[in-house]
Structure formats: C-alpha cells, structure tokens
Design a protein around this motif. Sequence first.
Motif, PDB file in Angstrom:
ATOM      1  N   ALA A   1     -11.305  41.619  16.368  1.00 44.18           N
ATOM      2  CA  ALA A   1     -11.936  40.465  17.014  1.00 44.18           C
ATOM      3  C   ALA A   1     -12.139  40.775  18.491  1.00 44.18           C
ATOM      4  CB  ALA A   1     -11.064  39.228  16.855  1.00 44.18           C
TER       5      ALA A   1
ATOM      6  N   GLN B   1     -14.761  35.021  17.484  1.00 47.77           N
ATOM      7  CA  GLN B   1     -14.149  35.770  16.387  1.00 47.77           C
ATOM      8  C   GLN B   1     -12.672  35.426  16.250  1.00 47.77           C
ATOM      9  OE1 GLN B   1     -15.271  39.753  17.470  1.00 47.77           O
ATOM     10  NE2 GLN B   1     -17.154  39.646  16.259  1.00 47.77           N
TER      11      GLN B   1
ATOM     12  N   SER C   1     -12.592  32.188  14.433  1.00 45.06           N
ATOM     13  CA  SER C   1     -12.832  32.373  13.002  1.00 45.06           C
ATOM     14  C   SER C   1     -11.580  32.869  12.290  1.00 45.06           C
ATOM     15  CB  SER C   1     -13.958  33.378  12.771  1.00 45.06           C
ATOM     16  OG  SER C   1     -15.172  32.855  13.225  1.00 45.06           O
TER      17      SER C   1
ATOM     18  N   PRO D   1     -22.428  43.202  13.342  1.00 38.21           N
ATOM     19  CA  PRO D   1     -21.124  42.549  13.183  1.00 38.21           C
ATOM     20  C   PRO D   1     -19.997  43.524  13.488  1.00 38.21           C
ATOM     21  CG  PRO D   1     -22.125  42.969  11.042  1.00 38.21           C
ATOM     22  CD  PRO D   1     -23.140  43.327  12.082  1.00 38.21           C
TER      23      PRO D   1
ATOM     24  N   LEU E   1     -16.674  42.779  12.800  1.00 40.05           N
ATOM     25  CA  LEU E   1     -15.572  42.608  11.859  1.00 40.05           C
ATOM     26  C   LEU E   1     -16.007  43.029  10.460  1.00 40.05           C
ATOM     27  CD1 LEU E   1     -14.123  39.219  13.073  1.00 40.05           C
ATOM     28  CD2 LEU E   1     -13.330  41.516  13.572  1.00 40.05           C
TER      29      LEU E   1
END
Length: 81
Positions: free
Chosen positions: A22, A27, A30, A65, A67
């Motif tokens: 992250a 992030q 999340s 992205p 992650l």
Amino acid sequence: MYVCSCFGVTEKQVKEHADAGACTPRQIASACKAGTDCGSCVRRIQAILGRGNCPRRELLDQGMPALTAEIGEPDELSEAA
C-alpha cells in the motif's frame, strides 16, 4: 500507538500494509478502513507512508495498480479462465 481511533488501527498495522504494497492513504483505507470515517488520521497516514519510499510508487506513477501479484507470479484470475 493508534493512528486511527475510529477503527483501532495502529501505526504498526499501517506500516505492515505499506510493507505489503500500500502506497497511498486510499490503499491503506482499502486494507483496514483507516481514514474512512472522520478522516483526522489521513495526514498521519501520509506521514507514515512518506513520499517516494514505496517500492511500487513507479507503478502508481504509470497509472498501474500497485497492489497486484509480484512480477513473475502467476495471475490467479487468468488461471481460472
């Protein structure tokens, strides 16, 4: 020490999520909900994450992205197809 008192998230937990990939407060949110209620911890989360310390920052800067599975690991979604 607690970073997010709304959800009981500690500094150690934020660092663990950062170590897992992250790179942004979003992030982190999340991963553990920190910063999603009153928002008073977002600046502290930003300070913990720092700028440029993320090994996956380059992916984010390219709009990809961060992650996701490590490069070279099989993609579980493509295996299921």
